[in-house]
Write an enzyme that holds these catalytic residues in place. Structure first.
Site, PDB file in Angstrom:
ATOM      1  N   ASP A 144      -7.044  -6.275  -2.845  1.00 12.76           N
ATOM      2  CA  ASP A 144      -6.045  -5.471  -2.161  1.00 12.76           C
ATOM      3  C   ASP A 144      -5.333  -4.566  -3.161  1.00 12.76           C
ATOM      4  OD1 ASP A 144      -4.597  -4.880   0.223  1.00 12.76           O
ATOM      5  OD2 ASP A 144      -2.933  -6.085  -0.509  1.00 12.76           O
ATOM      6  N   HIS A 162       0.819  -1.210   0.000  1.00 16.11           N
ATOM      7  CA  HIS A 162       0.000   0.000   0.000  1.00 16.11           C
ATOM      8  C   HIS A 162       0.854   1.261   0.000  1.00 16.11           C
ATOM      9  CE1 HIS A 162      -3.713  -2.321   1.687  1.00 16.11           C
ATOM     10  NE2 HIS A 162      -3.353  -2.696   0.474  1.00 16.11           N
ATOM     11  N   GLY A 176      -2.057  -8.831  -7.062  1.00 14.47           N
ATOM     12  CA  GLY A 176      -1.215  -7.659  -6.832  1.00 14.47           C
ATOM     13  C   GLY A 176      -0.607  -7.112  -8.112  1.00 14.47           C
TER      14      GLY A 176
END
Length: 190
Positions: free
Chosen positions: A71, A16, A40
């Site tokens: 995510d 992040h 990812g």
């Protein structure tokens, strides 16, 4: 179970931080995807300002296929790029998009032959690096903020940005070059 959860939390904190840096940095991010961009990898591709997919590229969310929730900023960026309904489909079904489908959906900028993909992306990155990088940074941030900002507030931010840019050497060079009908030479300096 809980050890894996702690490890993922630590790993995602690093991911992040990198994603936030890509989104907020002055330099435009040029991404070139060949083969699979999943999970990812897809999240990182979404952060590109110019995203080139090789003809062989495939794009899939992949998270729920592994029993995980998405995510890497993907739930923020994906609906904004392709719309909520398509984002729901990709997230819940893990459908794989071809490069051509990804282009048609607005997920990537363009599709290039695999054998020229990296050369073309690098050439574009070098051209952008010679540009007014501080102005690019302001433009990137204005675009990203626009989804949550009321119209009048956005115009205020634009006014502040253009006024700040106008006082910098790159804008002075750019305006002089325009007036003199020549190509500008930008430095990216204050």
């Amino acid at each position: 179970g809980s050890n894996v959860g702690r490890m993922l939390k630590k790993t995602t904190a690093l991911l992040h931080a990198a994603c936030a840096q890509f989104a907020r940095m002055d330099a435009p991010v040029v991404a070139a995807i060949q083969g699979a961009a999943a999970g990812g990898g897809l999240s990182l591709a979404l952060l590109g300002d110019l995203v080139y997919g090789g003809e062989s590229a495939k794009f899939t969310m992949a998270y729920t296929a592994a029993g995980l929730s998405p995510d890497g900023g993907s739930t923020f960026l994906l609906p904004r790029l392709i719309g909520l309904r398509r984002a729901q489909e990709l997230t819940l079904t893990n459908r794989r998009l071809t490069a051509e489908e990804a282009k048609a959906w607005g997920l990537i900028t363009s599709v290039l032959p695999d054998d020229t993909l990296f050369e073309t992306a690098e050439k574009q990155a070098r051209a952008l690096a010679q540009g007014p990088t501080r102005a690019f940074g302001r433009a990137k941030r204005l675009l990203l903020e626009s989804y949550e900002t009321p119209f009048e507030t956005q115009m205020e931010r634009e006014g502040t940005g253009i006024a700040t840019s106008a006082g910098e050497p790159d804008a002075q060079e750019g305006m002089a070059a325009f007036a003199e009908k020549r190509a500008p030479t930008f430095t990216g300096h204050l």
